[in-house]
Design a protein around this motif. Structure first.
Motif, short mmCIF file in Angstrom:
data_model
loop_
_atom_site.label_atom_id
_atom_site.label_comp_id
_atom_site.label_asym_id
_atom_site.label_seq_id
_atom_site.Cartn_x
_atom_site.Cartn_y
_atom_site.Cartn_z
N LYS A 281 0.87 -1.18 0.00
CA LYS A 281 0.00 0.00 0.00
C LYS A 281 0.89 1.21 0.00
O LYS A 281 2.11 1.11 0.16
CB LYS A 281 -0.92 -0.03 1.22
CG LYS A 281 -1.91 -1.16 1.17
CD LYS A 281 -2.89 -1.10 2.31
CE LYS A 281 -3.87 -2.27 2.15
NZ LYS A 281 -4.74 -2.39 3.29
N ALA A 282 0.30 2.38 -0.16
CA ALA A 282 1.09 3.62 -0.24
C ALA A 282 2.00 3.81 0.96
O ALA A 282 3.10 4.34 0.82
CB ALA A 282 0.15 4.82 -0.38
N ALA B 165 4.42 7.55 -2.47
CA ALA B 165 3.53 6.41 -2.26
C ALA B 165 4.15 5.16 -2.87
O ALA B 165 4.53 5.16 -4.04
CB ALA B 165 2.17 6.68 -2.90
N ASN C 257 4.15 1.69 -4.62
CA ASN C 257 3.24 1.05 -5.57
C ASN C 257 3.43 -0.45 -5.63
O ASN C 257 2.47 -1.20 -5.67
CB ASN C 257 3.41 1.65 -6.97
CG ASN C 257 3.07 3.11 -7.01
OD1 ASN C 257 2.17 3.57 -6.34
ND2 ASN C 257 3.82 3.87 -7.80
N GLU C 258 4.72 -0.85 -5.66
CA GLU C 258 5.01 -2.26 -5.90
C GLU C 258 6.44 -2.59 -5.49
O GLU C 258 7.31 -1.74 -5.54
CB GLU C 258 4.82 -2.55 -7.39
CG GLU C 258 4.76 -3.98 -7.78
CD GLU C 258 4.39 -4.15 -9.25
OE1 GLU C 258 3.90 -5.24 -9.57
OE2 GLU C 258 4.59 -3.23 -10.06
N SER D 225 8.87 0.25 -6.76
CA SER D 225 8.22 1.26 -7.58
C SER D 225 7.40 2.17 -6.67
O SER D 225 6.67 1.69 -5.81
CB SER D 225 7.29 0.60 -8.60
OG SER D 225 8.01 -0.22 -9.46
N ALA D 226 7.56 3.47 -6.88
CA ALA D 226 6.84 4.45 -6.07
C ALA D 226 6.48 5.64 -6.94
O ALA D 226 7.01 5.80 -8.04
CB ALA D 226 7.72 4.90 -4.90
N SER D 227 5.56 6.43 -6.43
CA SER D 227 5.19 7.65 -7.16
C SER D 227 5.07 8.81 -6.18
O SER D 227 4.82 8.62 -4.99
CB SER D 227 3.85 7.44 -7.89
OG SER D 227 2.85 7.05 -6.98
N LYS E 183 3.35 11.90 -4.44
CA LYS E 183 1.95 12.20 -4.10
C LYS E 183 1.59 13.59 -4.58
O LYS E 183 2.39 14.46 -4.69
CB LYS E 183 1.73 12.09 -2.59
CG LYS E 183 1.79 10.67 -2.10
CD LYS E 183 1.47 10.63 -0.63
CE LYS E 183 1.39 9.20 -0.13
NZ LYS E 183 1.12 9.10 1.28
#
Length: 137
Positions: free
Chosen positions: A57-58, A119, A121-122, A133-135, A137
Motif C-alpha cells: 500500500k502507499a 507512495a 506502488n510495488e 516502484s513508487a510515485s 503524491k
C-alpha cells in the motif's frame, strides 16, 4: 520512479550494520529466499527463510514468511526483542495471522516524512535484487 537495490548491496549493508551474514535469491517476482549463517557448536549451517510480498500500500507493506517452526520462534522472539528495545517499532511492525508481518511505514519516525511525499506502488524481485516502484503524491 523505480529504486533498485542489489542483493549484494543489501547483504553488505546487513553485514556492516548488524554483523550478520545473509544471502538472498529470487524465487519469483514476489518471493525471495533469505538465508543466514548460524553457528551451532562445531558446525555452521545456512538457515533459509522464504519471504513473500503479499500486499503493498502507499504507506505499508505486508510480508509473509515460511521456514518452519524454528523460524516462527526466531521471528517472534526477534520482534518481541526489537519492540522492547525500540518502542517506536511497537506500532509500526504488526504480526498478523498466517505468518504475516505488516510494516506501517507512516508510523516509523525514519520513514513517516518519506511516505508523506512518496507512495509505494510495488515491490518486485529480480535475479540480482529488488525493485521498489513508487510515485510522488
Amino acid at each position: 520512479m523505480k529504486i533498485s537495490i542489489s542483493f549484494a548491496e543489501l547483504s553488505d549493508y546487513i553485514k556492516r550494520h548488524y554483523d550478520k551474514q545473509m544471502t538472498f535469491s529470487q524465487v519469483s517476482d514476489k518471493e525471495l529466499c533469505a538465508s543466514y549463517t548460524q553457528n551451532l557448536f562445531f558446525k555452521t549451517i545456512q538457515v533459509p527463510v522464504s519471504l513473500k510480498v503479499e500486499d503493498v500500500k502507499a504507506d505499508s507493506v505486508a510480508i509473509t514468511y515460511n521456514g518452519g517452526f524454528g523460524i516462527d520462534m526466531i521471528i517472534a522472539g526477534t520482534l518481541s526483542f526489537l519492540k522492547a528495545k525500540v518502542p517506536e517499532l511497537a506500532n509500526a511492525i504488526i504480526s498478523e495471522e498466517g505468518h504475516c508481518i505488516r510494516i506501517e511505514l507512516s508510523k516509523l519516525p525514519q520513514t513517516a516524512t518519506l511516505v508523506e511525499t512518496i507512495a509505494l506502488n510495488e515491490i518486485n524481485f529480480t535475479e540480482n535484487g529488488l525493485i521498489v516502484s513508487a510515485s510522488l503524491k
